[in-house]
Scaffold this active site. Structure first.
Site, short mmCIF file in Angstrom:
data_model
loop_
_atom_site.label_atom_id
_atom_site.label_comp_id
_atom_site.label_asym_id
_atom_site.label_seq_id
_atom_site.Cartn_x
_atom_site.Cartn_y
_atom_site.Cartn_z
CG ASP A 1 8.40 -1.94 -7.24
OD1 ASP A 1 7.38 -1.24 -7.09
OD2 ASP A 1 9.33 -1.65 -8.03
N GLY B 1 5.55 -5.71 -2.58
CA GLY B 1 4.23 -6.38 -2.52
C GLY B 1 3.32 -5.72 -1.50
CE LYS B 2 5.43 -0.21 -0.97
NZ LYS B 2 6.49 -0.85 -1.78
CE LYS C 1 -0.79 -11.94 -1.55
NZ LYS C 1 -0.57 -13.29 -1.94
CG ASN D 1 6.69 8.22 -5.99
OD1 ASN D 1 5.58 8.23 -5.48
ND2 ASN D 1 7.79 8.49 -5.30
N GLY E 1 3.58 2.22 -7.46
CA GLY E 1 2.76 1.36 -8.31
C GLY E 1 2.46 0.13 -7.48
CG HIS E 2 1.24 0.26 -3.92
ND1 HIS E 2 0.94 0.77 -2.69
CD2 HIS E 2 2.54 0.57 -4.14
CE1 HIS E 2 2.01 1.38 -2.19
NE2 HIS E 2 2.98 1.27 -3.07
NE ARG F 1 9.69 27.82 4.22
CZ ARG F 1 10.64 28.41 4.93
NH1 ARG F 1 10.36 28.91 6.12
NH2 ARG F 1 11.86 28.52 4.46
CD GLN G 1 7.58 5.94 -2.90
OE1 GLN G 1 7.24 6.59 -1.92
NE2 GLN G 1 6.83 5.83 -3.97
CB THR H 1 11.61 8.36 -3.18
OG1 THR H 1 10.56 9.15 -3.74
CG2 THR H 1 11.25 7.94 -1.76
NE ARG I 1 12.44 3.02 -14.29
CZ ARG I 1 12.87 3.86 -13.35
NH1 ARG I 1 14.06 4.40 -13.43
NH2 ARG I 1 12.10 4.16 -12.33
N PRO I 2 12.89 -2.92 -16.46
CG PRO I 2 14.61 -3.82 -17.75
CD PRO I 2 13.68 -2.66 -17.66
P1 GDP Z 1 4.35 -2.74 -4.20
O1 GDP Z 1 4.81 -1.52 -4.92
O2 GDP Z 1 5.11 -3.00 -2.96
O3 GDP Z 1 2.87 -2.78 -3.97
O4 GDP Z 1 4.67 -3.97 -5.17
P2 GDP Z 1 4.35 -4.03 -6.75
O5 GDP Z 1 2.91 -4.28 -6.90
O6 GDP Z 1 4.96 -2.88 -7.46
O7 GDP Z 1 5.21 -5.29 -7.16
C1 GDP Z 1 5.00 -6.54 -6.63
C2 GDP Z 1 4.68 -7.52 -7.79
O8 GDP Z 1 4.71 -8.84 -7.32
C3 GDP Z 1 3.29 -7.32 -8.37
O9 GDP Z 1 3.32 -7.62 -9.72
C4 GDP Z 1 2.45 -8.34 -7.60
O10 GDP Z 1 1.30 -8.76 -8.29
C5 GDP Z 1 3.44 -9.46 -7.47
N1 GDP Z 1 3.31 -10.29 -6.28
C6 GDP Z 1 3.00 -9.92 -5.01
N2 GDP Z 1 3.11 -10.98 -4.18
C7 GDP Z 1 3.50 -12.01 -4.93
C8 GDP Z 1 3.83 -13.38 -4.64
O11 GDP Z 1 3.81 -13.84 -3.52
N3 GDP Z 1 4.23 -14.15 -5.71
C9 GDP Z 1 4.30 -13.68 -6.97
N4 GDP Z 1 4.69 -14.51 -7.93
N5 GDP Z 1 4.01 -12.40 -7.28
C10 GDP Z 1 3.63 -11.59 -6.27
P1 IMO Z 2 6.36 1.45 -4.72
O1 IMO Z 2 5.45 2.13 -3.75
C1 IMO Z 2 10.29 1.12 -6.58
C2 IMO Z 2 12.49 4.84 -7.11
C3 IMO Z 2 12.72 5.30 -8.54
C4 IMO Z 2 14.05 6.02 -8.38
C5 IMO Z 2 13.93 6.67 -7.01
C6 IMO Z 2 13.50 8.13 -7.05
O2 IMO Z 2 5.67 0.89 -5.91
O3 IMO Z 2 7.21 0.46 -4.02
P2 IMO Z 2 11.17 9.32 -7.53
O4 IMO Z 2 10.30 9.31 -8.74
O5 IMO Z 2 10.48 8.83 -6.29
O6 IMO Z 2 11.85 10.63 -7.31
O7 IMO Z 2 12.35 8.28 -7.88
O8 IMO Z 2 12.96 5.92 -6.30
N1 IMO Z 2 11.09 4.61 -6.75
C7 IMO Z 2 10.56 3.38 -6.61
N2 IMO Z 2 11.09 2.18 -6.83
N3 IMO Z 2 9.03 1.24 -6.11
C8 IMO Z 2 8.49 2.46 -5.87
O9 IMO Z 2 7.27 2.62 -5.31
C9 IMO Z 2 9.25 3.61 -6.16
N4 IMO Z 2 9.02 4.94 -6.07
C10 IMO Z 2 10.16 5.54 -6.42
O10 IMO Z 2 12.81 4.21 -9.42
O11 IMO Z 2 15.09 5.08 -8.30
MG MG Z 3 5.42 -0.93 -6.82
#
Ligand code: GDP
Ligand code: IMO
Ligand code: MG
Length: 430
Positions: free
Chosen positions: A14, A16-17, A19, A39, A41-42, A143, A223, A238, A302-303
């Protein structure tokens, strides 16, 4: 000038990949996901709309970009269909998407087993996304897994499905879970094959042709390095390797092509799910950062746990993945704090260490050693050049560069595509 760029998560996911990938995808010929599954969420934001992707690459918004789901992924075809429908409903209808014929398939029983294995752990949950990722990768390595290409050969698919169900139904029965009927599954997957079939190809061939044709290719990790099955905080990880090192295997290319790695890092740290997190905060500042950064999981809601930037982790992941530049994300979220902290080292049993220990038992005992720096009050979300940043913010960036010996190439000051500062000349030219 490099025509390849690997975007990886350098913390616990999470970062910011999505973005960053979308930003560069506007100029890329191809975007390739090479590990993980739904798993992930981008999030991607532009023109006032926010989109969330699970297994579809973040280049999907540029009609000229070829998007590839590589062989190293675990693909849940049902979830791909849902994602495509969601995109369609949001007006995204003009795209190019291919799925590797060698990608492992996530089947319905995998998510059931994911939940059951978690329940069996008693109180010691990993906190998985329950998408069946671990069980799908386990079946791949045992396998007995099915692959996307199997869908294109109905008789072969039937044979593989029969074999898999013999084992899986036995296991499901033992765990008291519902079993699966061969014909029902077969019929449903043949329907799926009709829809997704034309997209299922030898993607390694596709990518290699693009590489030889000097196309701009972006590899999008999912991840983060601290969730890596080998190098992360095992067992709270993961089931794949998010590193640049997994690109060659997961995309089907030679490692010789990998020469430009962008490590995506939040300006602080977050973690969702269980497991040690040395710089974790439990005070009012954590609450402030969580609310300001909307730090709630995109997949599970989740928070997210929040902590200060961890330079021990950054040095470790940069060493493992050969990070050339940082993309420093959510920098705007730190604005307004009186003081900001960076962890430079850990103290473990009275000794100062500068790299994470291998076991979580030791990592849980690590106490972060912090430096404290001046915060900055100004709203930086409208800033578009490095020079305009407040002096204290620049000092924070410099400190990260100094502690990690890796330059900051991108600074993100908001979720929107336009809220991006490109510092590195090399990245300006990608
Ligand atoms: P990813 O899984 O690495 O693609 O990241 P996520 O999308 O799960 O989480 C990143 C969160 O931060 C998302 O809600 C984005 O919209 C937000 N985000 C990304 N870059 C920025 C930033 O520079 N500032 C703020 N405030 N939010 C950002
Ligand atoms: P992105 O690509 C944050 C975490 C889960 C758990 C552990 C194992 O959005 O950054 P899994 O379902 O993969 O077996 O869970 O890994 N996890 C992530 N945490 N961002 C993710 O993906 C994640 N993908 C898995 O919360 O702790
Ligand atoms: Mg994510």
């Amino acid at each position: 000038m490099s025509e390849r760029l690997v975007v990886i998560g350098s913390q616990w996911g999470d970062e910011g990949k999505g973005k960053v990938t979308d930003y560069f995808a506007c100029r890329a010929d191809m975007v390739v996901r090479y590990q993980g599954g739904n798993n992930a969420g981008h999030s991607v934001m532009f023109n006032g709309h926010k989109y969330s992707l699970q297994s579809i690459p973040s280049g999907i918004f540029n009609p000229a970009t070829v998007n590839v789901m590589g062989n190293g992924m675990v693909v849940n075809p049902e979830s791909v269909l849902v994602e495509l429908q969601k995109l369609h409903d949001q007006g995204i209808t003009d795209y190019q998407l291919y799925i590797s014929d060698r990608a492992a398939m996530v089947m319905p029983w995998h998510s059931a087993l994911d939940g059951a294995y978690e329940a069996l752990k008693g109180g010691k949950l990993i906190g998985t996304t329950k998408k069946g990722i671990g069980p799908a990768y386990s079946d791949k390595y045992s396998r007995i897994g099915l692959r996307m290409g199997d869908l294109l050969e109905p008789e072969y698919f039937a044979e593989r499905l029969q074999g898999a169900l013999e084992q899986k139904n036995m296991e499901l029965k033992m765990l008291g879970l519902p079993t699966y009927d061969f014909h029902e599954v077969y019929d449903r997957y043949m329907e799926i094959a009709k829809i997704l079939g034309p997209r299922i190809v030898d993607t390694s061939d596709l990518i290699n042709k693009a590489l030889r044709g000097d196309k701009k290719i972006l590899f999008e990790g999912a991840q983060g390095m601290m969730l890596c099955i080998d190098h992360g905080t095992y067992p709270f990880v993961t089931s794949s390797t998010p590193s640049s090192a997994s690109v060659p295997v997961g995309a089907g290319i030679s490692p010789k092509w990998i020469d430009n790695v962008l490590g995506v890092a939040k300006a602080y740290c977050t973690r969702v799910g269980e497991g040690p997190f040395p710089t974790e905060l439990h005070d009012e500042i954590a609450h402030e950062i969580r609310e300001r950064g909307h730090e709630y999981g995109t997949v599970t809601g989740r928070p997210r746990r929040v902590g200060w930037f961890d330079a021990v982790v950054a040095r470790y992941t940069s060493r493992l993945a050969g990070i050339d530049n940082w993309a420093l994300m959510l920098f705007d979220v730190l604005s307004g704090l009186d003081k900001v902290k960076i962890c430079t080292h850990y103290e473990l049993d009275g000794k100062i260490i500068d790299t994470p220990p291998s076991t979580i038992s030791k990592l849980a005992r690590c106490k972060p050693v912090f430096i404290e720096m001046e915060g900055w009050k100004d709203d930086i979300t409208g800033i578009r050049s490095y020079d305009e940043l407040p002096e204290a913010a620049k000092a924070y960036v410099k400190k990260i560069e100094e502690l990690t010996e890796v330059p900051v190439g991108v600074i993100s000051v908001g979720p929107d595509r336009t809220q991006t500062i490109i510092v590195s000349e090399k990245l300006k030219n990608f």
